[in-house]
Design a protein around this motif. Structure first.
Motif, PDB file in Angstrom:
ATOM      1  N   THR A   1     -11.137   2.031  -4.348  1.00 47.01           N
ATOM      2  CA  THR A   1      -9.993   1.336  -4.926  1.00 47.01           C
ATOM      3  C   THR A   1      -8.969   2.376  -5.353  1.00 47.01           C
ATOM      4  OG1 THR A   1     -11.414  -0.454  -5.681  1.00 47.01           O
ATOM      5  CG2 THR A   1      -9.229  -0.285  -6.702  1.00 47.01           C
ATOM      6  N   ILE A   2      -7.733   2.163  -4.911  1.00 42.93           N
ATOM      7  CA  ILE A   2      -6.638   3.104  -5.166  1.00 42.93           C
ATOM      8  C   ILE A   2      -5.512   2.402  -5.910  1.00 42.93           C
ATOM      9  CG2 ILE A   2      -4.836   4.509  -4.054  1.00 42.93           C
ATOM     10  CD1 ILE A   2      -6.827   4.955  -1.773  1.00 42.93           C
ATOM     11  N   ALA A   3      -4.924   3.102  -6.870  1.00 45.75           N
ATOM     12  CA  ALA A   3      -3.708   2.657  -7.549  1.00 45.75           C
ATOM     13  C   ALA A   3      -2.611   3.652  -7.192  1.00 45.75           C
ATOM     14  CB  ALA A   3      -3.913   2.606  -9.061  1.00 45.75           C
ATOM     15  N   SER A   4      -1.458   3.120  -6.787  1.00 43.35           N
ATOM     16  CA  SER A   4      -0.372   3.986  -6.333  1.00 43.35           C
ATOM     17  C   SER A   4       0.968   3.352  -6.678  1.00 43.35           C
ATOM     18  CB  SER A   4      -0.493   4.163  -4.812  1.00 43.35           C
ATOM     19  OG  SER A   4       0.580   4.881  -4.289  1.00 43.35           O
ATOM     20  N   ASP A   5       1.932   4.184  -7.041  1.00 37.46           N
ATOM     21  CA  ASP A   5       3.272   3.671  -7.346  1.00 37.46           C
ATOM     22  C   ASP A   5       4.096   3.576  -6.060  1.00 37.46           C
ATOM     23  OD1 ASP A   5       3.693   6.374  -6.956  1.00 37.46           O
ATOM     24  OD2 ASP A   5       5.087   6.587  -8.621  1.00 37.46           O
ATOM     25  N   GLU A   6       3.601   2.798  -5.138  1.00 37.83           N
ATOM     26  CA  GLU A   6       4.233   2.668  -3.833  1.00 37.83           C
ATOM     27  C   GLU A   6       5.586   1.954  -3.924  1.00 37.83           C
ATOM     28  OE1 GLU A   6       1.464   0.991  -1.054  1.00 37.83           O
ATOM     29  OE2 GLU A   6      -0.044   2.486  -1.545  1.00 37.83           O
ATOM     30  N   THR A   7       6.502   2.397  -3.072  1.00 37.32           N
ATOM     31  CA  THR A   7       7.828   1.766  -3.017  1.00 37.32           C
ATOM     32  C   THR A   7       8.094   1.128  -1.663  1.00 37.32           C
ATOM     33  OG1 THR A   7       8.823   3.863  -2.352  1.00 37.32           O
ATOM     34  CG2 THR A   7       8.784   3.371  -4.726  1.00 37.32           C
ATOM     35  N   GLY A   8       7.202   1.331  -0.719  1.00 36.69           N
ATOM     36  CA  GLY A   8       7.383   0.821   0.637  1.00 36.69           C
ATOM     37  C   GLY A   8       7.065   1.924   1.628  1.00 36.69           C
ATOM     38  N   TRP A   9       7.647   1.811   2.828  1.00 38.76           N
ATOM     39  CA  TRP A   9       7.365   2.791   3.883  1.00 38.76           C
ATOM     40  C   TRP A   9       7.805   4.202   3.510  1.00 38.76           C
ATOM     41  CZ3 TRP A   9       4.023   1.779   7.490  1.00 38.76           C
ATOM     42  CH2 TRP A   9       3.798   0.462   7.859  1.00 38.76           C
ATOM     43  N   ASP A  10       8.727   4.343   2.545  1.00 39.40           N
ATOM     44  CA  ASP A  10       9.193   5.669   2.145  1.00 39.40           C
ATOM     45  C   ASP A  10       8.204   6.392   1.229  1.00 39.40           C
ATOM     46  OD1 ASP A  10       9.867   3.635   0.288  1.00 39.40           O
ATOM     47  OD2 ASP A  10      11.281   4.976  -0.706  1.00 39.40           O
ATOM     48  N   LYS A  11       7.275   5.657   0.570  1.00 38.26           N
ATOM     49  CA  LYS A  11       6.288   6.275  -0.317  1.00 38.26           C
ATOM     50  C   LYS A  11       5.109   5.325  -0.507  1.00 38.26           C
ATOM     51  CE  LYS A  11       5.539   8.163  -4.943  1.00 38.26           C
ATOM     52  NZ  LYS A  11       4.112   8.045  -4.741  1.00 38.26           N
ATOM     53  N   TYR A  12       3.953   5.735   0.035  1.00 38.55           N
ATOM     54  CA  TYR A  12       2.759   4.910  -0.132  1.00 38.55           C
ATOM     55  C   TYR A  12       1.504   5.755   0.048  1.00 38.55           C
ATOM     56  CZ  TYR A  12       2.214   4.692   5.001  1.00 38.55           C
ATOM     57  OH  TYR A  12       2.033   4.994   6.320  1.00 38.55           O
ATOM     58  N   ALA A  13       0.381   5.237  -0.446  1.00 44.74           N
ATOM     59  CA  ALA A  13      -0.909   5.896  -0.243  1.00 44.74           C
ATOM     60  C   ALA A  13      -1.255   5.718   1.229  1.00 44.74           C
ATOM     61  CB  ALA A  13      -1.967   5.274  -1.139  1.00 44.74           C
ATOM     62  N   ASP A  14      -1.349   6.836   1.963  1.00 45.04           N
ATOM     63  CA  ASP A  14      -1.526   6.738   3.410  1.00 45.04           C
ATOM     64  C   ASP A  14      -2.923   7.102   3.904  1.00 45.04           C
ATOM     65  OD1 ASP A  14      -1.263   9.447   2.914  1.00 45.04           O
ATOM     66  OD2 ASP A  14       0.366   9.763   4.333  1.00 45.04           O
TER      67      ASP A  14
END
Length: 125
Positions: A42-55
């Protein structure tokens, strides 16, 4: 004093907000009947979309050797935290614990990691 405080407040407000790397918040590992392991992370990430995400996330042995990598093919902006698995990971019998780390497309590695014990087969105990 008021001028100095106002200037400081303006400088802080003008600074860009630092993005955070992805954090591993939970790991569940179970031994499969064939001796491989099902690892759910399980991952928590402050993703904003394709410009910033847990990859991706990785499973490492205590010496840092990569045992497996789970590629994450898209952002999970509206699904936080989220869980994904490696269903048939091979872990050498000499490895008694694993370390799991997550990778962010912008920040790289650096978020919270988890170390968990590897369940041994009943015959091994």
């Amino acid at each position: 004093m008021v001028v100095r405080s106002s200037l400081l407040l303006w400088l802080v407000a003008a600074m860009p907000i630092a993005a955070a790397p992805a954090d591993v918040v939970a790991v569940k590992i179970d031994r499969n009947a064939d001796g491989s392991f099902h690892v759910s992370v399980t991952i928590a990430s402050d993703e904003t979309g394709w410009d910033k995400y847990a990859d991706k996330w990785q499973v490492l042995d205590p010496d840092g050797a990569i045992l497996g990598t789970r590629i994450l093919h898209h952002p999970h902006v509206n699904e936080q935290p989220f869980t994904r698995a490696l269903p048939a990971l091979q872990i050498p019998s000499s490895v008694t614990e694993i370390r799991v780390r997550a990778h962010d497309s912008v920040e790289g590695f650096g978020g919270a990691e988890r170390v968990v014990p590897v369940p041994q087969a009943i015959a091994d105990q």
